[in-house]
Write a protein that holds these residues in place. Structure first.
Motif, PDB file in Angstrom:
ATOM      1  N   PHE A 301     -19.198  -5.948   7.142  1.00 16.22           N
ATOM      2  CA  PHE A 301     -17.943  -6.337   7.325  1.00 16.22           C
ATOM      3  C   PHE A 301     -17.703  -7.813   6.930  1.00 16.22           C
ATOM      4  O   PHE A 301     -18.193  -8.850   7.613  1.00 16.22           O
ATOM      5  CB  PHE A 301     -17.293  -5.981   8.664  1.00 16.22           C
ATOM      6  CG  PHE A 301     -17.335  -4.429   9.049  1.00 16.22           C
ATOM      7  CD1 PHE A 301     -16.318  -3.714   8.452  1.00 16.22           C
ATOM      8  CD2 PHE A 301     -18.521  -3.826   9.567  1.00 16.22           C
ATOM      9  CE1 PHE A 301     -16.423  -2.423   8.776  1.00 16.22           C
ATOM     10  CE2 PHE A 301     -18.460  -2.624   9.766  1.00 16.22           C
ATOM     11  CZ  PHE A 301     -17.452  -1.713   9.487  1.00 16.22           C
ATOM     12  N   GLU A 303     -14.685 -10.033   6.659  1.00 15.76           N
ATOM     13  CA  GLU A 303     -13.272 -10.179   6.979  1.00 15.76           C
ATOM     14  C   GLU A 303     -12.828 -11.538   6.567  1.00 15.76           C
ATOM     15  O   GLU A 303     -11.635 -11.664   6.696  1.00 15.76           O
ATOM     16  CB  GLU A 303     -13.248  -9.774   8.346  1.00 15.76           C
ATOM     17  CG  GLU A 303     -13.486  -8.351   8.713  1.00 15.76           C
ATOM     18  CD  GLU A 303     -13.206  -7.302   8.094  1.00 15.76           C
ATOM     19  OE1 GLU A 303     -12.134  -7.497   7.427  1.00 15.76           O
ATOM     20  OE2 GLU A 303     -13.706  -6.127   8.106  1.00 15.76           O
ATOM     21  N   HIS A 331     -17.172  -3.270   3.840  1.00 17.41           N
ATOM     22  CA  HIS A 331     -15.606  -3.470   3.591  1.00 17.41           C
ATOM     23  C   HIS A 331     -15.635  -4.992   3.335  1.00 17.41           C
ATOM     24  O   HIS A 331     -16.034  -5.894   4.082  1.00 17.41           O
ATOM     25  CB  HIS A 331     -15.006  -3.067   4.877  1.00 17.41           C
ATOM     26  CG  HIS A 331     -13.646  -3.748   5.003  1.00 17.41           C
ATOM     27  ND1 HIS A 331     -13.055  -4.609   5.842  1.00 17.41           N
ATOM     28  CD2 HIS A 331     -12.565  -3.121   4.195  1.00 17.41           C
ATOM     29  CE1 HIS A 331     -11.772  -4.650   5.316  1.00 17.41           C
ATOM     30  NE2 HIS A 331     -11.458  -4.066   4.429  1.00 17.41           N
ATOM     31  N   ASN A 333     -12.898  -7.896   2.556  1.00 15.09           N
ATOM     32  CA  ASN A 333     -11.359  -8.313   2.697  1.00 15.09           C
ATOM     33  C   ASN A 333     -11.083  -9.560   1.727  1.00 15.09           C
ATOM     34  O   ASN A 333     -10.037 -10.176   1.950  1.00 15.09           O
ATOM     35  CB  ASN A 333     -11.123  -8.615   3.985  1.00 15.09           C
ATOM     36  CG  ASN A 333      -9.684  -8.160   4.343  1.00 15.09           C
ATOM     37  OD1 ASN A 333      -8.860  -7.502   3.619  1.00 15.09           O
ATOM     38  ND2 ASN A 333      -8.918  -9.060   5.252  1.00 15.09           N
ATOM     39  N   VAL A 358     -15.595  -0.643  -0.189  1.00 14.45           N
ATOM     40  CA  VAL A 358     -13.961  -0.741   0.059  1.00 14.45           C
ATOM     41  C   VAL A 358     -13.730  -2.229  -0.101  1.00 14.45           C
ATOM     42  O   VAL A 358     -14.055  -2.992   0.696  1.00 14.45           O
ATOM     43  CB  VAL A 358     -13.642  -0.155   1.314  1.00 14.45           C
ATOM     44  CG1 VAL A 358     -12.246  -0.196   1.608  1.00 14.45           C
ATOM     45  CG2 VAL A 358     -14.151   1.357   1.607  1.00 14.45           C
ATOM     46  N   GLU A 362      -7.797  -2.091  -1.095  1.00 16.00           N
ATOM     47  CA  GLU A 362      -7.283  -1.139  -0.260  1.00 16.00           C
ATOM     48  C   GLU A 362      -6.618  -1.463   0.845  1.00 16.00           C
ATOM     49  O   GLU A 362      -5.897  -0.725   1.594  1.00 16.00           O
ATOM     50  CB  GLU A 362      -8.577  -0.536   0.441  1.00 16.00           C
ATOM     51  CG  GLU A 362      -9.417   0.235  -0.656  1.00 16.00           C
ATOM     52  CD  GLU A 362      -8.993   1.611  -1.106  1.00 16.00           C
ATOM     53  OE1 GLU A 362      -8.166   2.038  -0.440  1.00 16.00           O
ATOM     54  OE2 GLU A 362      -9.227   1.720  -2.460  1.00 16.00           O
ATOM     55  N   GLN A 366      -8.775  -5.102   9.839  1.00 17.35           N
ATOM     56  CA  GLN A 366     -10.135  -4.870  10.383  1.00 17.35           C
ATOM     57  C   GLN A 366     -10.665  -3.451  11.363  1.00 17.35           C
ATOM     58  O   GLN A 366     -11.385  -3.055  11.212  1.00 17.35           O
ATOM     59  CB  GLN A 366     -10.292  -6.208  11.396  1.00 17.35           C
ATOM     60  CG  GLN A 366     -10.655  -7.332  10.390  1.00 17.35           C
ATOM     61  CD  GLN A 366     -11.546  -8.370  11.544  1.00 17.35           C
ATOM     62  OE1 GLN A 366     -12.288  -8.186  12.106  1.00 17.35           O
ATOM     63  NE2 GLN A 366     -10.898  -9.539  11.333  1.00 17.35           N
ATOM     64  N   ALA A 369     -10.784  -0.470   9.181  1.00 16.28           N
ATOM     65  CA  ALA A 369     -12.042  -0.702   8.210  1.00 16.28           C
ATOM     66  C   ALA A 369     -13.444  -0.268   9.127  1.00 16.28           C
ATOM     67  O   ALA A 369     -14.107   0.449   8.711  1.00 16.28           O
ATOM     68  CB  ALA A 369     -12.225  -2.051   7.606  1.00 16.28           C
TER      69      ALA A 369
END
Length: 756
Positions: A301, A303, A331, A333, A358, A362, A366, A369
């Motif tokens: 992640f 983020e 993921h 961001n 991803v 998208e 958080q 995801a």
């Protein structure tokens, strides 16, 4: 006469007393045999709390009879409201068979939130000394009906109110109490016992009392401040400081379950100073005995903008675990990081079992995801574990994944800390409002003065979840979304406090009352090994070309690993430096990456000075010996560069110029560009410094031809500069020098005039 009469009477009494046989004197009753103790508990499901309770019982050799195992729980949500009547009903049924055994002592206790701190002999001795037929646990708070508070008998000292989580008494007497039960399973058990106890006639007839001073039962609700740990050689006790008692049964009732988790990290024999962790190797999974490694879904992640992301991915790639057993879910961001992920995907998409990305397009938050990542494992029956890791975690231990799997917990994370700080990825305690509170052992755990596997209330950034637990105890989705909490806090709260819920889609009209018991999944942190560190993302500026260069303050360890030459420390351990000319020292300082990125940064800025004498950047506006350069100040790198000098150049100065203590200060810090068509060389000159450093930023022959430096006083030339290596030489008077011509290509050097 009166005096003589008194003496005569006293003499007669003494003779009479002496004539009484010693066998007629009051005797201390024989101890109750351990075999006369029957321990009963209710548990409809084998939760983590239940297993912990049974482990403590096993340690003291209690024989426990479990009631209701496998039944549907219909006793209500006792953690949040009234309920628990099912426990009384089960106890009533169990006691019918032993109701006539007058010497049998029955101990009825909860199990999910309770542990033993002492053995059967101690509890029987304390019960016998109390000289009552039935003893209930006591607490300082009245529940569930506060209106009954005034009806309780007054006590001069101690807890006044009844708690039904602990009852001890002779079987016939306890049976006479529970046989009065004629209510529903979801009615309140504590209210039932309270009404019987508050009846003066029953209290006297059944010879009931409360354990006012916590000799046997310690309820933690409202009493956390009274309780401390008492460390012994072999085991750890809980001591009540208000009554100076050592309770045998410790009950985390109410909102104190997390505090019980903390106590149970030590009590009765989980950890002590003598032996350390006693249970760390219990039920471990030996990966060497498996035919093949478990399948793991790895959730990554990103983020927020994160420094050293390529290094993060490289560490993930070098984990000592079969890559064909790993499926990656990433993921991202941040648009800024798409180039890093694209590069990693192109190089490694076929290395892993699966690879799903991803991106920011998208528009997932958080929580969404993280739910998506966890669902990938939950829905895949072949997924044995889910490993979640955030981009601010730098794993330095290649065995991390194996070590976590081997601990065989439902949820476990490795301890990672921020360099030089007490900041970590776990909380040892929670405040009353559910946020951070420091436990008394937090610092010792973070600093690894206490090493073990610790039951904790909150963790973030990196953890491993057992796939079976995801499909059973944690099968409900949306664990990362709860009220206004951030995703990690939501996950932890949902896991540890998973409340009772109605059975969905049940055709039975009774399903309204059919509630499952709390799961209470324990979360653990292990500090048995050094696993890695947390990097700071708070002040990460992505406006530069190579942003990690600016992280020397925020993340000094990662900066050093990325930008300092791998042989730098050998300067001090193995004298790894050279002296090609008198008082000219040559040593490694920059990594290839540091050299490349600094050159890229300067070329990205692009405003080279052109080697002109007129220079508004310096005091006076005139440079006697100009170079084609860009100053560190121009790219906003001056503070970072001066810190680099203090951290990595000053120690070398002290080594080679013994007795000179540099201030590590420089006004002139710049990168010079030599090319045949702009500026190929530099005429002889002295530097306006006490000493100068000159770091080669690219390679001779492959990037340029020619170049080097000649020191006139010693007729000594260095014509083969090494990328990442620095010259250090005195600046004034003795070391007149010149830059030798660059005949082809482009040569870059970083220069500082130190201590001007």
């Amino acid at each position: 006469m009166e005096y003589l009469t008194l003496c005569f009477a006293l003499s007669c009494w003494m003779k009479l007393a002496g004539s009484v046989s010693s066998t007629d004197a009051p005797q201390t009753p024989a101890p109750i045999p351990k075999g006369k103790l029957l321990v009963l508990t209710v548990a409809t499901a084998e939760t983590d709390g239940f297993h912990r309770f049974m482990q403590s019982a096993k340690y003291f050799n209690y024989t426990v009879k479990v009631l209701g195992l496998g039944e549907d729980w219909k006793g209500g949500d006792v953690g949040r409201s009234i309920g628990g009547g099912q426990k009384v009903r089960l106890l009533k049924e169990a006691l019918e068979a032993v109701a006539d055994q007058e010497e049998l002592v029955v101990l009825s206790v909860d199990s999910y939130d309770l542990i033993f701190a002492g053995g059967p002999e101690e509890i029987l001795r304390k019960f016998q000394q109390a000289n009552h037929k039935v003893i209930f646990a006591a607490e300082g708070l009245v529940w569930p009906d506060k209106r009954l508070a005034d009806k309780y008998p007054s006590v001069r000292s101690g807890k006044r109110y009844l708690n039904s989580g602990g009852i001890i008494g002779y079987a016939p007497y306890v049976n006479r109490i529970v046989s009065q039960w004629n209510l529903h399973d979801n009615d309140d058990d504590q209210l039932f016992y309270t009404k019987i106890y508050l009846d003066p006639l029953q209290r006297q007839t059944l010879n009931m009392t409360l354990d006012h001073k916590c000799q046997i039962f310690q309820n933690l609700n409202g009493a956390v401040d009274e309780v401390i740990l008492k460390f012994g050689t072999d085991r750890v006790r809980v001591r009540n400081t208000a009554y100076d008692s050592l309770p045998v049964v410790v009950h985390g009732n109410g909102n104190t379950k997390m505090y019980l988790n903390h106590l149970a990290n030590y009590v009765p024999n989980a950890w002590n100073y003598e032996h350390g962790c006693s249970h760390c190797d219990d039920d471990v999974l030996d990966l060497t005995r498996l035919k093949e490694f478990p399948n793991v879904t790895v959730g990554v992640f990103i983020e927020q903008p994160s420094p050293f992301l390529p290094e993060f991915f490289q560490r993930l790639l070098t984990l000592d675990y079969p890559k064909h057993k790993l499926s990656l879910f990433v993921h991202n961001n941040e648009v800024y990081h798409e180039k890093h992920i694209q590069r990693f995907w192109e190089q490694n998409r076929n290395v892993f079992k699966g690879f799903k990305v991803v991106g920011p397009e998208e528009n997932l938050n958080q929580g969404e995801a993280r739910n998506m990542g966890m669902d990938l494992c939950r829905k895949d029956a072949a997924c044995d574990y889910y490993f979640s890791i955030d981009s601010n975690v730098m794993l330095t231990n290649r065995q991390t994944l194996k070590l976590l799997i081997e601990q065989n917990r439902k949820i476990i994370g490795p301890l990672v800390t921020r360099h030089g700080k007490l900041w970590s990825n776990f909380w040892g305690a929670l405040s009353l409002d559910g946020y951070y509170a420091r436990s008394e052992d937090y610092v010792d755990i973070v600093q690894r003065k206490r090493v073990g596997v610790w039951n904790i209330p909150y963790m973030a950034h990196i953890y491993l979840v057992n796939g079976k637990a995801l499909r059973n105890e944690l099968k409900e989705r949306n664990y990362f979304v709860l009220e206004k909490l951030d995703p990690d806090m939501a996950l932890c709260k949902n896991a540890r406090e998973l409340t009772s819920h109605r059975e969905k889609d049940s055709p039975s009209p009774e399903s309204f009352h059919m509630l499952k018991p709390p799961k209470g999944v324990f979360m653990y942190i292990t500090n048995r090994h050094d696993f890695g560190r947390l990097i700071s993302t708070a002040n990460y500026n992505i406006s530069h070309y190579n942003n990690d260069l600016w992280q020397i303050f925020e993340n000094p360890v990662d900066w050093k690993e990325k930008y300092i030459h791998q042989n730098y420390t050998r300067i001090f351990t193995e004298n790894h430096l050279e002296q090609p000319c008198p008082d000219v020292f040559w040593f490694p300082v920059f990594s290839e990456t540091a050299c490349d990125e600094l050159v890229e940064e300067m070329e990205h800025y692009g405003s080279w000075s052109g080697g002109k004498h007129e220079d508004k950047r310096i005091s006076g506006g005139y440079e006697t010996v100009p170079t084609d350069d860009i100053h560190m100040k121009q790219i906003g790198f001056d503070k970072e560069w001066l810190h680099f000098i203090r951290e990595f150049i000053s120690p070398v100065t002290l080594k080679v110029f013994a007795g000179y203590y540099t201030k590590g200060y420089a006004i002139m810090n710049f990168v010079v560009k030599y090319t045949p068509d702009r500026q190929a060389y530099l005429r002889p000159h002295h530097d306006s410094s006490t000493f100068t450093i000159n770091i080669a930023l690219n390679n001779k022959d492959s990037d340029f031809q020619g170049g080097g430096c000649r020191f006139h006083r010693y007729n000594c030339s260095i014509e083969s500069p090494r990328k990442g290596w620095s010259f250090m030489h005195p600046g004034r008077l003795t070391h007149l020098h010149e830059g030798l011509p660059t005949t082809n290509g482009t040569r870059y050097i970083a220069v500082s005039f130190i201590d001007p």
